[in-house]
Design a protein around this motif. Structure first.
Motif, PDB file in Angstrom:
ATOM      1  N   LEU A   1       4.749   1.692   1.748  1.00 22.56           N
ATOM      2  CA  LEU A   1       5.999   1.774   0.993  1.00 22.56           C
ATOM      3  C   LEU A   1       6.720   3.091   1.296  1.00 22.56           C
ATOM      4  O   LEU A   1       7.954   3.127   1.395  1.00 22.56           O
ATOM      5  CB  LEU A   1       5.728   1.669  -0.510  1.00 22.56           C
ATOM      6  CG  LEU A   1       5.262   0.308  -1.027  1.00 22.56           C
ATOM      7  CD1 LEU A   1       5.013   0.378  -2.535  1.00 22.56           C
ATOM      8  CD2 LEU A   1       6.293  -0.775  -0.722  1.00 22.56           C
ATOM      9  N   ALA A   2       5.956   4.153   1.454  1.00 24.61           N
ATOM     10  CA  ALA A   2       6.553   5.457   1.763  1.00 24.61           C
ATOM     11  C   ALA A   2       7.281   5.416   3.103  1.00 24.61           C
ATOM     12  O   ALA A   2       8.364   5.992   3.255  1.00 24.61           O
ATOM     13  CB  ALA A   2       5.468   6.538   1.786  1.00 24.61           C
ATOM     14  N   GLU A   3       6.694   4.722   4.074  1.00 24.30           N
ATOM     15  CA  GLU A   3       7.348   4.595   5.383  1.00 24.30           C
ATOM     16  C   GLU A   3       8.619   3.759   5.273  1.00 24.30           C
ATOM     17  O   GLU A   3       9.653   4.088   5.862  1.00 24.30           O
ATOM     18  CB  GLU A   3       6.396   3.957   6.399  1.00 24.30           C
ATOM     19  CG  GLU A   3       5.274   4.854   6.874  1.00 24.30           C
ATOM     20  CD  GLU A   3       5.781   6.109   7.582  1.00 24.30           C
ATOM     21  OE1 GLU A   3       6.856   6.041   8.226  1.00 24.30           O
ATOM     22  OE2 GLU A   3       5.099   7.143   7.487  1.00 24.30           O
ATOM     23  N   LEU A   4       8.561   2.664   4.516  1.00 22.03           N
ATOM     24  CA  LEU A   4       9.729   1.790   4.368  1.00 22.03           C
ATOM     25  C   LEU A   4      10.900   2.523   3.717  1.00 22.03           C
ATOM     26  O   LEU A   4      12.066   2.246   4.028  1.00 22.03           O
ATOM     27  CB  LEU A   4       9.353   0.557   3.550  1.00 22.03           C
ATOM     28  CG  LEU A   4       8.446  -0.468   4.252  1.00 22.03           C
ATOM     29  CD1 LEU A   4       7.983  -1.526   3.269  1.00 22.03           C
ATOM     30  CD2 LEU A   4       9.187  -1.124   5.419  1.00 22.03           C
ATOM     31  N   LYS A   5      10.607   3.435   2.818  1.00 25.17           N
ATOM     32  CA  LYS A   5      11.666   4.197   2.154  1.00 25.17           C
ATOM     33  C   LYS A   5      12.426   5.090   3.137  1.00 25.17           C
ATOM     34  O   LYS A   5      13.566   5.487   2.875  1.00 25.17           O
ATOM     35  CB  LYS A   5      11.073   5.058   1.039  1.00 25.17           C
ATOM     36  CG  LYS A   5      10.614   4.267  -0.172  1.00 25.17           C
ATOM     37  CD  LYS A   5      10.041   5.190  -1.224  1.00 25.17           C
ATOM     38  CE  LYS A   5       9.545   4.414  -2.436  1.00 25.17           C
ATOM     39  NZ  LYS A   5       8.962   5.302  -3.464  1.00 25.17           N
ATOM     40  N   LYS A   6      11.819   5.373   4.276  1.00 30.94           N
ATOM     41  CA  LYS A   6      12.461   6.220   5.285  1.00 30.94           C
ATOM     42  C   LYS A   6      13.464   5.454   6.142  1.00 30.94           C
ATOM     43  O   LYS A   6      14.231   6.044   6.892  1.00 30.94           O
ATOM     44  CB  LYS A   6      11.389   6.841   6.193  1.00 30.94           C
ATOM     45  CG  LYS A   6      10.427   7.765   5.466  1.00 30.94           C
ATOM     46  CD  LYS A   6       9.319   8.243   6.403  1.00 30.94           C
ATOM     47  CE  LYS A   6       8.291   9.083   5.663  1.00 30.94           C
ATOM     48  NZ  LYS A   6       7.161   9.504   6.543  1.00 30.94           N
ATOM     49  N   TYR A   7      13.453   4.109   6.016  1.00 28.14           N
ATOM     50  CA  TYR A   7      14.373   3.276   6.806  1.00 28.14           C
ATOM     51  C   TYR A   7      15.732   3.232   6.088  1.00 28.14           C
ATOM     52  O   TYR A   7      15.937   2.463   5.161  1.00 28.14           O
ATOM     53  CB  TYR A   7      13.791   1.875   6.978  1.00 28.14           C
ATOM     54  CG  TYR A   7      12.721   1.800   8.046  1.00 28.14           C
ATOM     55  CD1 TYR A   7      12.922   1.057   9.203  1.00 28.14           C
ATOM     56  CD2 TYR A   7      11.513   2.479   7.900  1.00 28.14           C
ATOM     57  CE1 TYR A   7      11.949   0.993  10.189  1.00 28.14           C
ATOM     58  CE2 TYR A   7      10.534   2.424   8.873  1.00 28.14           C
ATOM     59  CZ  TYR A   7      10.757   1.686  10.022  1.00 28.14           C
ATOM     60  OH  TYR A   7       9.793   1.634  11.001  1.00 28.14           O
ATOM     61  N   SER A   8      16.637   4.066   6.538  1.00 24.21           N
ATOM     62  CA  SER A   8      17.908   4.257   5.840  1.00 24.21           C
ATOM     63  C   SER A   8      18.800   3.025   5.801  1.00 24.21           C
ATOM     64  O   SER A   8      19.628   2.889   4.897  1.00 24.21           O
ATOM     65  CB  SER A   8      18.677   5.411   6.492  1.00 24.21           C
ATOM     66  OG  SER A   8      18.913   5.151   7.873  1.00 24.21           O
ATOM     67  N   LEU A   9      18.662   2.115   6.781  1.00 23.27           N
ATOM     68  CA  LEU A   9      19.513   0.921   6.829  1.00 23.27           C
ATOM     69  C   LEU A   9      18.802  -0.338   6.325  1.00 23.27           C
ATOM     70  O   LEU A   9      19.393  -1.420   6.336  1.00 23.27           O
ATOM     71  CB  LEU A   9      20.011   0.676   8.269  1.00 23.27           C
ATOM     72  CG  LEU A   9      20.868   1.775   8.893  1.00 23.27           C
ATOM     73  CD1 LEU A   9      21.287   1.373  10.307  1.00 23.27           C
ATOM     74  CD2 LEU A   9      22.098   2.060   8.034  1.00 23.27           C
ATOM     75  N   LEU A  10      17.571  -0.190   5.874  1.00 18.98           N
ATOM     76  CA  LEU A  10      16.800  -1.359   5.445  1.00 18.98           C
ATOM     77  C   LEU A  10      17.506  -2.095   4.314  1.00 18.98           C
ATOM     78  O   LEU A  10      17.768  -1.534   3.248  1.00 18.98           O
ATOM     79  CB  LEU A  10      15.404  -0.931   4.991  1.00 18.98           C
ATOM     80  CG  LEU A  10      14.448  -2.060   4.587  1.00 18.98           C
ATOM     81  CD1 LEU A  10      14.211  -3.004   5.757  1.00 18.98           C
ATOM     82  CD2 LEU A  10      13.129  -1.486   4.077  1.00 18.98           C
ATOM     83  N   ASN A  11      17.801  -3.360   4.564  1.00 20.63           N
ATOM     84  CA  ASN A  11      18.567  -4.165   3.618  1.00 20.63           C
ATOM     85  C   ASN A  11      17.850  -5.452   3.215  1.00 20.63           C
ATOM     86  O   ASN A  11      18.151  -6.041   2.180  1.00 20.63           O
ATOM     87  CB  ASN A  11      19.920  -4.512   4.256  1.00 20.63           C
ATOM     88  CG  ASN A  11      20.800  -5.333   3.351  1.00 20.63           C
ATOM     89  OD1 ASN A  11      21.180  -4.902   2.273  1.00 20.63           O
ATOM     90  ND2 ASN A  11      21.127  -6.555   3.778  1.00 20.63           N
ATOM     91  N   SER A  12      16.886  -5.872   4.050  1.00 18.55           N
ATOM     92  CA  SER A  12      16.252  -7.174   3.835  1.00 18.55           C
ATOM     93  C   SER A  12      14.751  -7.127   4.104  1.00 18.55           C
ATOM     94  O   SER A  12      14.302  -6.533   5.086  1.00 18.55           O
ATOM     95  CB  SER A  12      16.908  -8.216   4.746  1.00 18.55           C
ATOM     96  OG  SER A  12      16.253  -9.456   4.669  1.00 18.55           O
TER      97      SER A  12
ATOM     98  N   TYR B   1       0.869  -1.179   0.000  1.00 18.35           N
ATOM     99  CA  TYR B   1       0.000   0.000   0.000  1.00 18.35           C
ATOM    100  C   TYR B   1       0.910   1.235   0.000  1.00 18.35           C
ATOM    101  O   TYR B   1       1.882   1.283   0.760  1.00 18.35           O
ATOM    102  CB  TYR B   1      -0.897  -0.029   1.234  1.00 18.35           C
ATOM    103  CG  TYR B   1      -1.961   1.032   1.290  1.00 18.35           C
ATOM    104  CD1 TYR B   1      -2.860   1.205   0.236  1.00 18.35           C
ATOM    105  CD2 TYR B   1      -2.075   1.861   2.409  1.00 18.35           C
ATOM    106  CE1 TYR B   1      -3.844   2.179   0.293  1.00 18.35           C
ATOM    107  CE2 TYR B   1      -3.066   2.841   2.475  1.00 18.35           C
ATOM    108  CZ  TYR B   1      -3.947   2.997   1.408  1.00 18.35           C
ATOM    109  OH  TYR B   1      -4.907   3.969   1.461  1.00 18.35           O
ATOM    110  N   PRO B   2       0.670   2.222  -0.873  1.00 14.21           N
ATOM    111  CA  PRO B   2       1.577   3.365  -1.010  1.00 14.21           C
ATOM    112  C   PRO B   2       2.065   4.005   0.294  1.00 14.21           C
ATOM    113  O   PRO B   2       3.270   4.264   0.439  1.00 14.21           O
ATOM    114  CB  PRO B   2       0.763   4.351  -1.861  1.00 14.21           C
ATOM    115  CG  PRO B   2      -0.043   3.451  -2.749  1.00 14.21           C
ATOM    116  CD  PRO B   2      -0.430   2.285  -1.866  1.00 14.21           C
ATOM    117  N   PRO B   3       1.180   4.257   1.288  1.00 14.36           N
ATOM    118  CA  PRO B   3       1.683   4.838   2.535  1.00 14.36           C
ATOM    119  C   PRO B   3       2.674   3.925   3.265  1.00 14.36           C
ATOM    120  O   PRO B   3       3.604   4.403   3.925  1.00 14.36           O
ATOM    121  CB  PRO B   3       0.406   5.029   3.373  1.00 14.36           C
ATOM    122  CG  PRO B   3      -0.681   5.168   2.362  1.00 14.36           C
ATOM    123  CD  PRO B   3      -0.301   4.196   1.279  1.00 14.36           C
TER     124      PRO B   3
END
Length: 210
Positions: A69-80, A65-67
């Motif tokens: 995905l928008a939150e996940l993009k804010k996770y600077s270290l997200l790798n997995s 859901y777009p909101p």
């Protein structure tokens, strides 16, 4: 608490919501169980510490859901990203994860899409930023095979897409129901031919791999 992680921190549940669980494992993995757990993605303090997010028993439509995905993009270290039992059954849905270009590892378990013959090849072709799928390294050889299978898919797709766009355009222009119905039939034929062609080409390429 339903988590096997070491040093797991239970993050609580909402009043009246019993189908939800959110856990931080080892300080770097955010394990979300149940759709209501998605709200915990908005917690700013985790955006600079979470490396992996596990989505379990959450419909994939909610994950992309777009909101969200928008939150996940804010996770600077997200790798997995780990997907478990999400009702994911098609490549069309899976491709909605493409905007998460920072992700390098993807794990998909207990989802119908995993059983599709060309699952691995599709991911290798469409997710060029990934380095690992279900624990397997995305090699140059795998990407070459994937390109052979799916680049024709990208060339053929506009034909089916154009037919659907023309159908919608006819509706807006006020064409008669009979005309729209006739064109809808044309769309079905185009889509059927398109899908049949892609299936045939994928199976042919798969046979050459064996």
């Amino acid at each position: 608490m339903g988590s096997s992680g070491i040093n797991a921190e239970y993050m609580g549940e909402k009043p009246g919501d019993t189908g939800f669980l959110a856990v931080i494992e080892n300080g770097s993995t955010l394990h979300l169980f149940g759709v209501s757990a998605l709200d915990y993605l908005t917690m700013a303090e985790y955006r600079t510490s979470i490396v992996e997010v596990v989505f379990e028993c959450i419909r994939f439509e909610h994950v992309v859901y777009p909101p969200v995905l928008a939150e996940l993009k804010k996770y600077s270290l997200l790798n997995s990203i780990v997907l478990v039992n999400n009702g994911l059954s098609s490549f069309v849905l899976l491709s909605k994860l493409e905007p998460l270009g920072q992700v390098r590892k993807l794990s998909v378990r207990q989802n119908t899409v995993c059983s599709l013959v060309t699952f691995e090849a599709f991911v290798a072709y469409r997710f060029q930023h990934l380095t690992e799928l279900n624990g397997r390294t995305m090699t140059k050889e795998l990407r070459a095979i994937a390109k052979e299978q799916f680049e024709r898919f990208d060339r053929a797709l506009p034909a089916a897409t154009l037919a659907n766009k023309r159908h919608l355009c006819y509706k807006k222009l006020g064409y008669s129901k009979a005309a729209i119905k006739a064109f809808a039939k044309e769309c079905e034929v185009v889509s059927h031919q398109f899908c049949k062609r892609i299936k045939s080409e994928s199976e042919s390429c798969y046979e050459r791999r064996k």
